[in-house]
Motif scaffolding. Structure first.
Motif, PDB file in Angstrom:
ATOM      1  N   GLY A   1      -0.358  12.203   6.288  1.00  0.00           N
ATOM      2  CA  GLY A   1      -0.598  11.346   7.425  1.00  0.00           C
ATOM      3  C   GLY A   1       0.301  10.532   8.300  1.00  0.00           C
ATOM      4  N   ALA A   2       1.324  10.012   7.418  1.00  0.00           N
ATOM      5  CA  ALA A   2       2.642   9.617   8.257  1.00  0.00           C
ATOM      6  C   ALA A   2       3.300  10.570   8.993  1.00  0.00           C
TER       7      ALA A   2
ATOM      8  N   MET B   1       2.493  13.332  16.325  1.00  0.00           N
ATOM      9  CA  MET B   1       1.693  13.115  17.497  1.00  0.00           C
ATOM     10  C   MET B   1       2.531  12.017  18.547  1.00  0.00           C
TER      11      MET B   1
ATOM     12  N   GLU C   1       6.920   0.235  10.546  1.00  0.00           N
ATOM     13  CA  GLU C   1       5.538  -0.307  10.038  1.00  0.00           C
ATOM     14  C   GLU C   1       6.105  -1.442   9.046  1.00  0.00           C
TER      15      GLU C   1
ATOM     16  N   ARG D   1       9.140   2.810   2.006  1.00  0.00           N
ATOM     17  CA  ARG D   1       8.469   1.609   1.954  1.00  0.00           C
ATOM     18  C   ARG D   1       9.240   0.299   1.129  1.00  0.00           C
TER      19      ARG D   1
ATOM     20  N   THR E   1       4.960   1.426  17.455  1.00  0.00           N
ATOM     21  CA  THR E   1       4.606   1.084  15.896  1.00  0.00           C
ATOM     22  C   THR E   1       4.997  -0.589  15.689  1.00  0.00           C
TER      23      THR E   1
ATOM     24  N   ASP F   1       7.097   6.325   0.050  1.00  0.00           N
ATOM     25  CA  ASP F   1       6.646   5.170  -0.870  1.00  0.00           C
ATOM     26  C   ASP F   1       7.900   4.524  -0.928  1.00  0.00           C
TER      27      ASP F   1
ATOM     28  N   ARG G   1       1.402  11.362  12.099  1.00  0.00           N
ATOM     29  CA  ARG G   1       1.346  10.197  13.203  1.00  0.00           C
ATOM     30  C   ARG G   1       2.604  10.342  13.781  1.00  0.00           C
TER      31      ARG G   1
ATOM     32  N   PRO H   1       0.879  -1.057   0.004  1.00  0.00           N
ATOM     33  CA  PRO H   1      -0.042   0.035   0.078  1.00  0.00           C
ATOM     34  C   PRO H   1       1.065   1.066   0.101  1.00  0.00           C
ATOM     35  N   GLY H   2       0.357   2.270  -0.414  1.00  0.00           N
ATOM     36  CA  GLY H   2       0.970   3.552  -0.666  1.00  0.00           C
ATOM     37  C   GLY H   2       1.274   4.130   0.824  1.00  0.00           C
ATOM     38  N   VAL H   3       2.070   5.066   0.782  1.00  0.00           N
ATOM     39  CA  VAL H   3       2.228   5.977   2.258  1.00  0.00           C
ATOM     40  C   VAL H   3       1.584   7.361   1.795  1.00  0.00           C
ATOM     41  N   ASP H   4       0.605   7.649   2.553  1.00  0.00           N
ATOM     42  CA  ASP H   4       0.242   9.131   2.604  1.00  0.00           C
ATOM     43  C   ASP H   4       1.203  10.097   3.532  1.00  0.00           C
TER      44      ASP H   4
END
Lengths: 482, 315
Positions: free
Chosen positions: B28-29, B35, B235, B200, B272, B197, B32, B22-25
Motif C-alpha cells: 500500500g505504501a 501514484m 506521515e 516509522r 502527505t 515498519d 501510494r 500502526p504497521g505499514v503495509d
C-alpha cells in the motif's frame, strides 16, 4: 506558508478523431444506422457524436452475421490461429492506448489517470491473457476439446466501457465463440473505436459485431433466438429481467450485477494504507464500481482515528476536468445517475445520517458530485443497503470481529469485500466467513485477468476472468453430448 | 515537557510507545508513493517548484578526496548557484565532513553567504561505529568550527538488535551537545533498516529524542531516499505534529539526481505532511548533482530551449 498549486496539465484530445455520427459494426463494416441519439461528454455536456439506436432488425442482422462467421470461419480455425488474432488485438490496444484513454475519459467522464493507468492497460491485458488460453482449452478442466457455445450476446455497462468490453469479448473469442456486443447507451464510443481495431487486426468479418442502443436494443439481443449465451454486466434489476427472459430457453448466462461491499477495518489495521484503500475503494472511478467498498465498517476503538485521517485525505482529492492528469475524481457519467446519487444521499439526510464533504468547487457545467461521507449510519439506513454507484461512503462501526462479519453479510448482495488487518490469521478467518465473490486483504479494487471475478447471491451468476471465466464460454462434457 | 510528555525516559515507555504505532503495509505504501509520482507539474507550478527545490538543497560533498579547493568551490556555488542570474536563490545549506566545516564557513562568509548554514556530518558518519565519547567530541569539533547544523547517524546495529534505548540515549546526548541553537538532523539510514515498519519506528524514536529533522540516508548505502521511505517519514512528522503541535523537518538524501525526482519529493510533501512543510526550514534535499539539473531546467523555462551543459558551472 508556501502553496503548491498544480497548474492545469491537460492531456491533449487531438489524438482522437470522433465522427459526427456512427452506425453499427456488423459483419466487418459500419452500417449507417438509424434513430441516432447524442452521446455527450458528461464533464461539460457538449455533444461528442451521435450513435445509432439499434433496432430488433439490426440485432437480427448482427446475430446472423455472427452465426455465419461462427459456422464458416471461426469455429473452423485452430485455437492457435484464434490466439494470433487476440494477440494482434492486444498489441493494437497497447499501441493505441493513448487514443483509447482520451476517448474513454471524454465519453465516460473518468479521470485520464485512471483510463490511462487502469482501464486501457487492463483491457489489453485481458486480450493477452485469453490469447494464451486459445490453444490450451484442453487444459481448462472441461475435458478434451471443449466446444464453444456459438454466438454470444453481450451487454456491458457504462462504468468501464472498454475494460468491460475486453472482459466479454476476449474470453468469448478465445473459446471460439462469435459475439454481438451492445455497449451502454451513454458510452458507445470506445466500443466503436474497438470495432476499428477489429478491422485493423483483420479479424474475420462477423466474429465481432457491435450494435449500439438503449435498453430496448439489449432486450432484443437477449430475446433473439439465435443467441446461445448471454453475458451481462449491469444492475441487479435488469439482471433479474434477463434471468426471467431466458428461463424457458437453452441460453446460458453469466450475470455480473450490483454490490454493496463491506470494507472492514480491524483495530490492528495499517492505518495510513487503510485510509488509502478506503479512498480507492469508494472514490475510484467516481464510485461507479459494482464492487466499490461503499460500506465502511470500522472497529469502534479505531473509528475516530480512521475517520479523522480519512477526512484529511479526502480533502486532498482533486475534483475536476477528467482530462487533467492531476484529477482524482472526474464527472458523474449521466444526469440520470447524478439524480440517483442525489436522491439516495438525500435519503441519508432524511434518515438522520450525518453528511460530510470537503470544501471543493466543481465545474458549473456537466454532472458533478463531491466526495461524500455519511456517518451515524446503521444497517437500517437505505444508504447502507442500496447501491448508490457514486462517490458516497456509508460508515458503520462494529465491536467484535463476529459482529463485523454479520454486518458485512447482512445484504442481498455479495460481490466483494475488503479486510484491513496486520494479523494474517484474522484475515484468513474473516475471508472464510465473508459471503462475497472477491475478497481483498489490505488492498481494494485490484484486478487481474488471471483472477476470477463474480458475485454471490444477487450480485450475479458465474465468474469472469481466469480459468473460471473461460469455462463460461465453453460447453462442458455433458453438454457436448447433447 | 521532556520528550514531549509522550515517553518518560525509561526503556519500557519507549518500547510501549513504538509498539503502539500502526504497521505499514508495504504494498500500500509503495502504491501510494507511485501514484503521487504520476502528478504532472507543468508551467508556472514547475517554475515555482524548481526555485523551491533549489532553496531546499543541502549541497553536499562527502568524499575522502575532498579538499579545501573543492569545498570553497562548493560554497561559492551554494551562495550563487547560477552566477549569470541573481534571481536564483541560495541553497538551503552546504553539507561537509567535520574537518571541512571551518573552511566552508569562512568561504561562505567571504562570498556573501553568511545566510547559508554549514551542516556537518557527525557521530562517526557514515557507519556510526565509534564509542560515545568519540561521537560527542566529533560533534563538539564541528560546532566549534562553525557548523550551524549537525547531521548525526544513529547506531543501526543497536536499533536492529532491539537496543532501542541505546539509540535513544545517543540522540538525547547529541541533542544536549547541540543545545537549542544548532539544528540537529538525525540520519536513520533507511537502507539498512530495510522495512517501512522500522522506518516509522526509527522516525518516532528520533523525534522523541529531540531531532529537529529526520533524514533518510548517508548517501553511502543504497537504496536511499526512495519515495515510499520519504512517504512514511512524512506521515510520521505529520502524526507527530498532531500529538505535540511541533513540526519536525524531513531530509531525503541520496539518489535524488534530477528535477523530476525533486519535484516528486515536493508532491509527496504537499499531499502527505501538507504545504506547511514546503519550506527550507522543514524540508531539505541532500544532493550534489541535482542542483545542476534544477539550474538547467530553470534556464529551459526562462529561455525556452535547453542550453548546453557548459552553461552551468561544474562546481
Amino acid at each position: 506558508m508556501t502553496t503548491f498549486d498544480y497548474a492545469p496539465a491537460l492531456e491533449s484530445r487531438t489524438i482522437v478523431t470522433i465522427d459526427p455520427q456512427y452506425g453499427h459494426f456488423i459483419n466487418g463494416s459500419f452500417t449507417k444506422g438509424s434513430n441516432h441519439f447524442a452521446s455527450i461528454n458528461p464533464s461539460d455536456e457538449t455533444v461528442l457524436s451521435h450513435v445509432a439506436l439499434g433496432s430488433a432488425q439490426d440485432i437480427d442482422t448482427a446475430v446472423d452475421a455472427a452465426r455465419v462467421a461462427y459456422e464458416s470461419v471461426w469455429s473452423k480455425l485452430s485455437g492457435k490461429e484464434r490466439g494470433k488474432y487476440l494477440y494482434r488485438i492486444a498489441r493494437i490496444l497497447q499501441e493505441r492506448a493513448r487514443e483509447f484513454a482520451v476517448l474513454e475519459s471524454l465519453d465516460n467522464g473518468k479521470p485520464i489517470r485512471e483510463s490511462r493507468d487502469v482501464d486501457v492497460p487492463l483491457a489489453a491485458a485481458h486480450f493477452f491473457y485469453h490469447a494464451g488460453w486459445a490453444d490450451k482449452l484442453d487444459y481448462a478442466g472441461m475435458g478434451n476439446s471443449p466446444r464453444p457455445h456459438g454466438v454470444a450476446g453481450q451487454i456491458i455497462p457504462w462504468n468501464f466501457p472498454i475494460l468491460m468490453l475486453s472482459w466479454k469479448i476476449a474470453p468469448a473469442l478465445a473459446a471460439g465463440n462469435t459475439v454481438v456486443l451492445k455497449p451502454a447507451e451513454t458510452t458507445s464510443l470506445t466500443a466503436l473505436l474497438f470495432a476499428q481495431v477489429c478491422q485493423q487486426a483483420e479479424l474475420p468479418a462477423g466474429v465481432v459485431n457491435i450494435v449500439t442502443g438503449d435498453g430496448s436494443t439489449g432486450a432484443a439481443l437477449v430475446d433473439h433466438p439465435g443467441i446461445d449465451k448471454i453475458a451481462f454486466t449491469g444492475s441487479t434489476e435488469v439482471g433479474k429481467a434477463i434471468a426471467r427472459a431466458i428461463a424457458p430457453t437453452k441460453k446460458k448466462a453469466t450475470l455480473e450485477l450490483g454490490g454493496k461491499a463491506a470494507n472492514i477495518v480491524f483495530e490492528d489495521a495499517p492505518i495510513d494504507e487503510t485510509v488509502e484503500g478506503i479512498v480507492n475503494g469508494i472514490f475510484f472511478n467516481q464510485g461507479h464500481v459494482c464492487c466499490a467498498g461503499s460500506r465502511l465498517l470500522l472497529q469502534e476503538d479505531v473509528a475516530d482515528e480512521v475517520l479523522s485521517k480519512l477526512k484529511v485525505r479526502v480533502a486532498k482529492i482533486r475534483v475536476g476536468n477528467p482530462l487533467d492528469k492531476n484529477t482524482d475524481l472526474g464527472a458523474i457519467n449521466s444526469s440520470e445517475q447524478l439524480l440517483k446519487i442525489r436522491e439516495l444521499s438525500k435519503s441519508g439526510d432524511d434518515e438522520g445520517a450525518e453528511r460530510w464533504s470537503p470544501p471543493c468547487t466543481v465545474p458549473e457545467k456537466g454532472f458533478w458530485f463531491p466526495p461524500t461521507i455519511f456517518t451515524g449510519i446503521t444497517q437500517a439506513h437505505r444508504i447502507a443497503r442500496e447501491e448508490i454507484f457514486g462517490p458516497v461512503l456509508s460508515v458503520l462501526t462494529f465491536r467484535t470481529p463476529q459482529e463485523a462479519i454479520e454486518k458485512a453479510n447482512n445484504t442481498p448482495y455479495g460481490l466483494s469485500a475488503g479486510i484491513w488487518s496486520e494479523k494474517g490469521s484474522r484475515i484468513l478467518w474473516a475471508a472464510q466467513q465473508l459471503k462475497a465473490g472477491v475478497i481483498w486483504a489490505n488492498t481494494f479494487n485490484k484486478f487481474d485477468p488471471a483472477s476470477p471475478f463474480g458475485g454471490y447471491k444477487e450480485s450475479g451468476w458465474g465468474r469472469e476472468g481466469g480459468r473460471h471465466g473461460l469455462t463460461a464460454y465453453l460447453k462442458d462434457a455433458e453438454s457436448n453430448n447433447e | 515537557m521532556k520528550y514531549y510528555g509522550l515517553v518518560d525516559g525509561t526503556e519500557a515507555s519507549l518500547k510501549n510507545f513504538l509498539k503502539s504505532l500502526p504497521g505499514v503495509d508495504q504494498v500500500g505504501a509503495e502504491a501510494r508513493a507511485a501514484m503521487l509520482g504520476t502528478r504532472s507539474i507543468k508551467t508556472s507550478s514547475k517554475k515555482k517548484a524548481i526555485d523551491l527545490a533549489i532553496s531546499m538543497v543541502d549541497l553536499t560533498t562527502l568524499e575522502g578526496a575532498d579538499t579545501a579547493g573543492k569545498v570553497t568551490a562548493l560554497a561559492s556555488k551554494a551562495v550563487r548557484p547560477d552566477p549569470t542570474d541573481p534571481t536564483v536563490p541560495s541553497v538551503g545549506a552546504i553539507c561537509v565532513y567535520n574537518d571541512m566545516v571551518s573552511i566552508a564557513r569562512k568561504h561562505l562568509d567571504l562570498v556573501g553567504g553568511s545566510h547559508v548554514p554549514v551542516a556537518a556530518v557527525c557521530t562517526a558518519f557514515p557507519s556510526g561505529r565509534a564509542t560515545m565519547p568519540v561521537k560527542i567530541q566529533d560533534t563538539i569539533d564541528a560546532m566549534d568550527a562553525g557548523a550551524g547544523e549537525i547531521d548525526m547517524v544513529i547506531d543501526r546495529g543497536a536499533f536492529l538488535s532491539g537496543h532501542l534505548m541505546d539509540v535513544f540515549e545517543e540522540i538525547v546526548k547529541i541533542r544536549e551537545v547541540c543545545g537549542e541553537k544548532v539544528h540537529l538532523k538525525v540520519i536513520l539510514e533507511t537502507g539498512e533498516l530495510v522495512t517501512y515498519d522500522n522506518v516509522r519506528k526509527a522516525s518516532f524514536l528520533a523525534m522523541l529524542a529531540g531531532a529537529d529533522f529526520i533524514k533518510t540516508s548517508t548517501g553511502k548505502v543504497a537504496p536511499a531516499a526512495t519515495p515510499p521511505v520519504v512517504l512514511v517519514m512524512l506521515e510520521a512528522v505529520r502524526d507527530f505534529y498532531e500529538l505535540t503541535n511541533k513540526r519536525i523537518g524531513v531530509k531525503p538524501a541520496g539518489g535524488i539526481r534530477n528535477t523530476k525526482d525533486a519535484i516528486k519529493q515536493l508532491v509527496l510533501v504537499n499531499e502527505t505532511a501538507g504545504p506547511e512543510w514546503l519550506t527550507p526550514s522543514l524540508f531539505r534535499i541532500g544532493a550534489s548533482a541535482l542542483l545542476n539539473d534544477l539550474l538547467m531546467q530553470r534556464m529551459k523555462i526562462r529561455d525556452g530551449y535547453y542550453a548546453s551543459p557548459t552553461y552551468v558551472t561544474i562546481d
